[in-house]
Design a protein around this motif. Sequence first.
Motif, PDB file in Angstrom:
ATOM      1  N   THR A 390     -20.482  12.413  29.443  1.00  0.00           N
ATOM      2  CA  THR A 390     -19.390  12.664  28.490  1.00  0.00           C
ATOM      3  C   THR A 390     -19.144  14.161  28.390  1.00  0.00           C
ATOM      4  O   THR A 390     -20.091  14.946  28.231  1.00  0.00           O
ATOM      5  N   LEU A 391     -17.893  14.518  28.454  1.00  0.00           N
ATOM      6  CA  LEU A 391     -17.534  15.938  28.353  1.00  0.00           C
ATOM      7  C   LEU A 391     -17.645  16.374  26.895  1.00  0.00           C
ATOM      8  O   LEU A 391     -17.036  15.779  26.013  1.00  0.00           O
ATOM      9  N   VAL A 392     -18.441  17.422  26.652  1.00  0.00           N
ATOM     10  CA  VAL A 392     -18.598  17.901  25.282  1.00  0.00           C
ATOM     11  C   VAL A 392     -17.707  19.117  25.052  1.00  0.00           C
ATOM     12  O   VAL A 392     -17.000  19.214  24.056  1.00  0.00           O
ATOM     13  N   ASP A 393     -17.730  20.031  26.002  1.00  0.00           N
ATOM     14  CA  ASP A 393     -16.906  21.238  25.848  1.00  0.00           C
ATOM     15  C   ASP A 393     -16.673  21.886  27.211  1.00  0.00           C
ATOM     16  O   ASP A 393     -17.448  21.670  28.147  1.00  0.00           O
ATOM     17  N   MET A 394     -15.616  22.680  27.263  1.00  0.00           N
ATOM     18  CA  MET A 394     -15.289  23.296  28.534  1.00  0.00           C
ATOM     19  C   MET A 394     -14.483  24.556  28.265  1.00  0.00           C
ATOM     20  O   MET A 394     -13.661  24.585  27.356  1.00  0.00           O
ATOM     21  N   SER A 395     -14.776  25.637  28.981  1.00  0.00           N
ATOM     22  CA  SER A 395     -13.890  26.794  28.873  1.00  0.00           C
ATOM     23  C   SER A 395     -13.729  27.426  30.241  1.00  0.00           C
ATOM     24  O   SER A 395     -14.626  27.367  31.088  1.00  0.00           O
ATOM     25  N   ILE A 396     -12.573  28.034  30.430  1.00  0.00           N
ATOM     26  CA  ILE A 396     -12.194  28.538  31.750  1.00  0.00           C
ATOM     27  C   ILE A 396     -11.714  29.966  31.598  1.00  0.00           C
ATOM     28  O   ILE A 396     -11.029  30.272  30.622  1.00  0.00           O
ATOM     29  N   SER A 397     -12.062  30.821  32.535  1.00  0.00           N
ATOM     30  CA  SER A 397     -11.345  32.094  32.574  1.00  0.00           C
ATOM     31  C   SER A 397     -10.901  32.349  34.003  1.00  0.00           C
ATOM     32  O   SER A 397     -11.624  32.058  34.953  1.00  0.00           O
ATOM     33  N   SER A 398      -9.717  32.846  34.123  1.00  0.00           N
ATOM     34  CA  SER A 398      -9.136  33.012  35.443  1.00  0.00           C
ATOM     35  C   SER A 398      -8.043  34.079  35.355  1.00  0.00           C
ATOM     36  O   SER A 398      -7.469  34.291  34.290  1.00  0.00           O
ATOM     37  N   ASP A 457       5.479  21.633  28.656  1.00  0.00           N
ATOM     38  CA  ASP A 457       4.519  20.920  27.799  1.00  0.00           C
ATOM     39  C   ASP A 457       4.235  19.512  28.340  1.00  0.00           C
ATOM     40  O   ASP A 457       3.647  18.680  27.660  1.00  0.00           O
ATOM     41  N   ALA A 458       4.660  19.253  29.593  1.00  0.00           N
ATOM     42  CA  ALA A 458       4.495  17.893  30.148  1.00  0.00           C
ATOM     43  C   ALA A 458       3.028  17.515  30.251  1.00  0.00           C
ATOM     44  O   ALA A 458       2.156  18.370  30.429  1.00  0.00           O
ATOM     45  N   LEU A 459       2.798  16.233  30.153  1.00  0.00           N
ATOM     46  CA  LEU A 459       1.455  15.711  30.367  1.00  0.00           C
ATOM     47  C   LEU A 459       1.177  15.756  31.873  1.00  0.00           C
ATOM     48  O   LEU A 459       2.001  15.323  32.671  1.00  0.00           O
ATOM     49  N   GLY A 460       0.026  16.305  32.232  1.00  0.00           N
ATOM     50  CA  GLY A 460      -0.336  16.324  33.659  1.00  0.00           C
ATOM     51  C   GLY A 460      -1.303  15.199  33.927  1.00  0.00           C
ATOM     52  O   GLY A 460      -2.169  14.886  33.104  1.00  0.00           O
ATOM     53  N   GLU A 461      -1.127  14.557  35.067  1.00  0.00           N
ATOM     54  CA  GLU A 461      -2.020  13.443  35.387  1.00  0.00           C
ATOM     55  C   GLU A 461      -2.757  13.768  36.678  1.00  0.00           C
ATOM     56  O   GLU A 461      -2.156  14.178  37.671  1.00  0.00           O
ATOM     57  N   VAL A 462      -4.067  13.588  36.654  1.00  0.00           N
ATOM     58  CA  VAL A 462      -4.860  13.838  37.856  1.00  0.00           C
ATOM     59  C   VAL A 462      -5.550  12.540  38.255  1.00  0.00           C
ATOM     60  O   VAL A 462      -6.059  11.803  37.404  1.00  0.00           O
ATOM     61  N   ALA A 463      -5.523  12.252  39.550  1.00  0.00           N
ATOM     62  CA  ALA A 463      -6.264  11.089  40.071  1.00  0.00           C
ATOM     63  C   ALA A 463      -7.157  11.596  41.197  1.00  0.00           C
ATOM     64  O   ALA A 463      -6.705  12.344  42.063  1.00  0.00           O
ATOM     65  N   VAL A 464      -8.434  11.234  41.152  1.00  0.00           N
ATOM     66  CA  VAL A 464      -9.334  11.636  42.238  1.00  0.00           C
ATOM     67  C   VAL A 464      -9.954  10.399  42.872  1.00  0.00           C
ATOM     68  O   VAL A 464     -10.174   9.389  42.199  1.00  0.00           O
ATOM     69  N   THR A 465     -10.196  10.492  44.162  1.00  0.00           N
ATOM     70  CA  THR A 465     -10.892   9.405  44.859  1.00  0.00           C
ATOM     71  C   THR A 465     -12.207   9.969  45.372  1.00  0.00           C
ATOM     72  O   THR A 465     -12.229  10.987  46.066  1.00  0.00           O
ATOM     73  N   ASP A 479      -3.727  14.949  30.484  1.00  0.00           N
ATOM     74  CA  ASP A 479      -3.758  15.886  29.363  1.00  0.00           C
ATOM     75  C   ASP A 479      -2.627  16.892  29.547  1.00  0.00           C
ATOM     76  O   ASP A 479      -2.158  17.092  30.672  1.00  0.00           O
ATOM     77  N   THR A 480      -2.222  17.517  28.444  1.00  0.00           N
ATOM     78  CA  THR A 480      -1.225  18.577  28.601  1.00  0.00           C
ATOM     79  C   THR A 480      -1.870  19.794  29.263  1.00  0.00           C
ATOM     80  O   THR A 480      -1.181  20.646  29.815  1.00  0.00           O
ATOM     81  N   ASP A 481      -3.203  19.902  29.180  1.00  0.00           N
ATOM     82  CA  ASP A 481      -3.942  20.952  29.891  1.00  0.00           C
ATOM     83  C   ASP A 481      -4.407  20.359  31.230  1.00  0.00           C
ATOM     84  O   ASP A 481      -5.277  19.489  31.280  1.00  0.00           O
ATOM     85  N   ILE A 482      -3.825  20.843  32.308  1.00  0.00           N
ATOM     86  CA  ILE A 482      -4.057  20.212  33.608  1.00  0.00           C
ATOM     87  C   ILE A 482      -5.501  20.371  34.091  1.00  0.00           C
ATOM     88  O   ILE A 482      -6.038  19.511  34.793  1.00  0.00           O
ATOM     89  N   ILE A 483      -6.164  21.465  33.671  1.00  0.00           N
ATOM     90  CA  ILE A 483      -7.563  21.664  34.093  1.00  0.00           C
ATOM     91  C   ILE A 483      -8.449  20.635  33.395  1.00  0.00           C
ATOM     92  O   ILE A 483      -9.357  20.045  33.979  1.00  0.00           O
ATOM     93  N   LEU A 484      -8.135  20.402  32.122  1.00  0.00           N
ATOM     94  CA  LEU A 484      -8.896  19.392  31.380  1.00  0.00           C
ATOM     95  C   LEU A 484      -8.642  18.004  31.982  1.00  0.00           C
ATOM     96  O   LEU A 484      -9.565  17.187  32.128  1.00  0.00           O
TER      97      LEU A 484
END
Length: 502
Positions: A390-398, A457-465, A479-484
């Motif tokens: 389960t994801l508890v927290d995440m932060s990114i810098s770039s 502000d679009a919702l981004g959808e990611v699918a991984v295989t 999510d609206t945050d694509i990295i999340l």
Amino acid sequence: MRIIKIFDTTLRDGEQSPGASMNVDEKLQVAKQLVRLGVDIIEAGFPVASPGDFLAVKKIASETRGVTIAALARAKEIDIEKAAEALTPAEQKRIHIFLATSDIHLKYKLRMDRDAVLEAAIHAVGYARKYTDDVEFSAEDATRSDWDYLCRITEAVINAGAGTVNIPDTVGYTVPQEYSELIGYLFDKVPNIDRAVISVHCHNDLGLAVANSLTAVLKGAGQVECTVNGIGERAGNASLEEFVMALKTRPKFFNADTKIVTEEIYRSSRLVSKITGIMVQPNKAVVGENAFAHEAGIHQYGYLKERSTYEIMKPETVGIPRSKLVLGKHSGRHAFKERLKEFGYELSDADLNKAFDRFKQLADQKKYIFDEDIEALVMEEVSKVHELYTLVDMSISSGMKQKPTASLKLKIGDKVFDRTEYGDGPVDAIYRAIAHITGTGSNLLKFEVKSITGGTDALGEVAVTLEEDGKTVRGHGADTDIILAAAKAYLNALNKLAAKKR
Ligand code: KIV
Ligand code: ZN
């Protein structure tokens, strides 16, 4: 007008499409939509093949009504017993036995002669009749079999109690004229053919699956086996929507129809595409994005004057909606639930509550919420499995002069682990951190990202295989945050792999 039975094999042959495997809950969602679509028979799986298949058939058998549930079996007692056991809760059950009849399969695969195959087929059908009156026999690779031998085996299995005999074009080899002659030959030569329904099951290796099925109907076939969006082994199976709409659009020519509720076609197509991750090509007949788009000026002119100049079927007949603003911040749970039903999703109360909470969060973040946004949120719930990670927290810098860095906190059981990683980009960094904490040995086969609707502000959808030890799974995140969204999709896939291992 003759009514042709629709035998849908999206959950069995369709699932044999590379990368299309579905979990039990996903299969149940599809099965429920197939009931709304009005198919006559749902082939829910091949119970002896794996415990997952067995469970899926059993669950679909117990949670659907008003439709026949079929389970596949080789001509072996153990397969038939497993199929019968999985089908126990079904209101109407069918055991579907297949055995190859072509010399090439007899010689290299079965290592049996024609008489032995005939005996095995008769025995298997008789054995299956102990469990149900509804038995189907498929002569695998029928189109490359000797026609007279095919007639002999068809007559024999009907005498043994098969109510449906299927003549599959297993390798998609036949062409319309030839297939039409073969079906006509069977009707002429098999003396007891009127005691069974002749079914056809065409593969699309030469792009002829629907055409072949239609010619067979003209010769008397009473059942067509097909899949939503034409998915299936190799190049796929006959596409349900194309076959059904051909009959609907040309009633005088075919003098045949189906019981399909055509307005459910588009919804079924979307659901299957979302769940399997197999996209529908834009120019796909009936359900493709461009199927009803008129581009050329002269076409548009004619269409605006009179639709029938360039339109042979109406988009509304297949249930194609116009994307519209559906719900807002103040919409209630009931409206939300009803809207989901319209898309073809039926969620448990717990999943509905979670999806509704996500919807409310989204309504705070995003001014306009479209059908597609809601669909993406729901997909997240539908494809959820027991969460080991389960994801508890995440932060990114770039940044342009900064190496992308991700810090992540992940809960496994009661413990929280954290990790910071660099990467080529923020997604790479976050995936490295997740891979490190989970110690996964899986390979990332596909990473797809798309924006669901327009606007920043679009919702981004990611699918991984992901693939590990021959097992393939798909994970979704929105999510609206694509990295999340990317992190959620990866974790969803890892949780699915863990569930598969368990
Ligand atoms: O293509 C085929 O022959 C099949 C059989 C199992 C019916 O899928
Ligand atoms: Zn097949």
